[in-house]
Design a protein around this motif. Sequence first.
Motif, PDB file in Angstrom:
ATOM      1  N   TYR A 109     -14.419 -49.051  -0.173  1.00 37.80           N
ATOM      2  CA  TYR A 109     -15.311 -50.124  -0.606  1.00 37.80           C
ATOM      3  C   TYR A 109     -16.392 -50.434   0.424  1.00 37.80           C
ATOM      4  O   TYR A 109     -16.938 -51.540   0.456  1.00 37.80           O
ATOM      5  CB  TYR A 109     -14.484 -51.369  -0.953  1.00 37.80           C
ATOM      6  CG  TYR A 109     -13.458 -51.024  -2.006  1.00 37.80           C
ATOM      7  CD1 TYR A 109     -13.825 -50.894  -3.337  1.00 37.80           C
ATOM      8  CD2 TYR A 109     -12.140 -50.722  -1.647  1.00 37.80           C
ATOM      9  CE1 TYR A 109     -12.912 -50.504  -4.299  1.00 37.80           C
ATOM     10  CE2 TYR A 109     -11.223 -50.338  -2.606  1.00 37.80           C
ATOM     11  CZ  TYR A 109     -11.609 -50.223  -3.925  1.00 37.80           C
ATOM     12  OH  TYR A 109     -10.708 -49.818  -4.875  1.00 37.80           O
ATOM     13  N   GLY A 159      -9.071 -52.447  -3.894  1.00 38.52           N
ATOM     14  CA  GLY A 159      -9.901 -52.804  -5.040  1.00 38.52           C
ATOM     15  C   GLY A 159      -9.517 -54.134  -5.649  1.00 38.52           C
ATOM     16  O   GLY A 159     -10.384 -54.946  -6.001  1.00 38.52           O
ATOM     17  N   TYR A 217     -14.669 -59.137   0.109  1.00 37.61           N
ATOM     18  CA  TYR A 217     -14.494 -58.070   1.093  1.00 37.61           C
ATOM     19  C   TYR A 217     -13.625 -58.481   2.272  1.00 37.61           C
ATOM     20  O   TYR A 217     -12.887 -57.656   2.845  1.00 37.61           O
ATOM     21  CB  TYR A 217     -15.855 -57.594   1.594  1.00 37.61           C
ATOM     22  CG  TYR A 217     -16.530 -58.538   2.556  1.00 37.61           C
ATOM     23  CD1 TYR A 217     -16.361 -58.392   3.935  1.00 37.61           C
ATOM     24  CD2 TYR A 217     -17.328 -59.581   2.106  1.00 37.61           C
ATOM     25  CE1 TYR A 217     -16.975 -59.252   4.827  1.00 37.61           C
ATOM     26  CE2 TYR A 217     -17.944 -60.446   2.985  1.00 37.61           C
ATOM     27  CZ  TYR A 217     -17.768 -60.280   4.345  1.00 37.61           C
ATOM     28  OH  TYR A 217     -18.369 -61.140   5.233  1.00 37.61           O
TER      29      TYR A 217
END
Length: 402
Positions: free
Chosen positions: A243, A366, A374
Amino acid sequence: MDSVMTQVVATEHEDAVATPVAHWGGVFAMTLCVFALIASEFMPVSLLTPLAADLQVSEGMAGQGIAISGAFAVLTSLSLSWVAGRLDRKTLLLLLTALMAVSGAVVAWAPNYAVYMVGRALIGIVVGGFWSMSAATAMRLVPRADVPRALAVFNGGNALATVVAAPLGSYLGAVIGWRGAFFCLIPIAAITFAWQWISLPAMPAERRAHAGNVLVLLRRGPIAWGMAACGLFFMGQFALFTYLRPFLETVTHVDASTLSLMLLTMGVAGVIGTLVIGSFLRRGLFLTLVTIPVVMAVIALGLIPAGASAVAAALLLGLWGLLATAAPVGWWNWIAEAMPQEAEAGGGLMVAIVQSAIALGSIVGGLLFDRHGYASTFVASAGVLLLAAMATLMAARSRPRG
């Protein structure tokens, strides 16, 4: 049972490395296959944002393409032996290479998320199959004395893909779109197929111990701790790494060219890491394997306050790339040290564990990214990496002395 397995592996090794003729063309063809395979497996990392937007799913769901490929790689690595026992190795490698091209086509033309995930599952089958038999194939392509060099060439393809795949994928995604980037993998797979067809010799199947015997290795405490540490390391790494693009775009606010440059920096740093880690491993294998995840955990936490600065993020991610790419070299050295008579069995088990860890890390990362942002993903990554360091310490303390 262990002694029987050891004898079988030893016999296979002697037969495999007795090849009097070096098939270096086959080695380089396999290296190109490694490059294409690594590029295919992790291409979604650099294309996550446009891919998710086009398929109308969240970035977390798009990242599950990494998870499903890892899951199918595990299933393949644990079940391939009976298939490999019936097919010539050259034929099997050609089938896997053809399947890699099919996977690229399916993803490139995927009309929806479900078809995209099917394409990602196909590349997982190729990953599990190829890495399960790569070392044994190298032993059959060159004489005994050249096996280390052949394996080093294989790793060169891995390192090159690490440098090129992410930034090139990001660049191509900006120029021709994410579908075009995946489509570019198809001709590479086709060239690899043709080169392997020409350069690989016939490699008849050999008798092998039952694949389930690899699990016997986990009965030994040091090996169980080591495998757990290796799995935790990759889980922590990919919980964050999968990510990176949405983090850099939404927090660091980089454009496509800067993103490509930052990913390239990570890749180049990774190549440097693979070149220098040998000296550290000679000084202390376990010290190195403990230090790497601890430093990476610090980096993961440091990115939270420093992520708004492109310079700070680039420096931290460069160090992350150096350590993360070098770490697998250490774990393969651990396999050779801990299981010198069962290196192939141990390597196959490690492939399954690593792929499971990558899948789990991508899933957890995820879910956290979508639900809590985040920062939660990066904190979880740091926590798992610290657990990896602790498990490595346990592996070191429980190993036989003397």
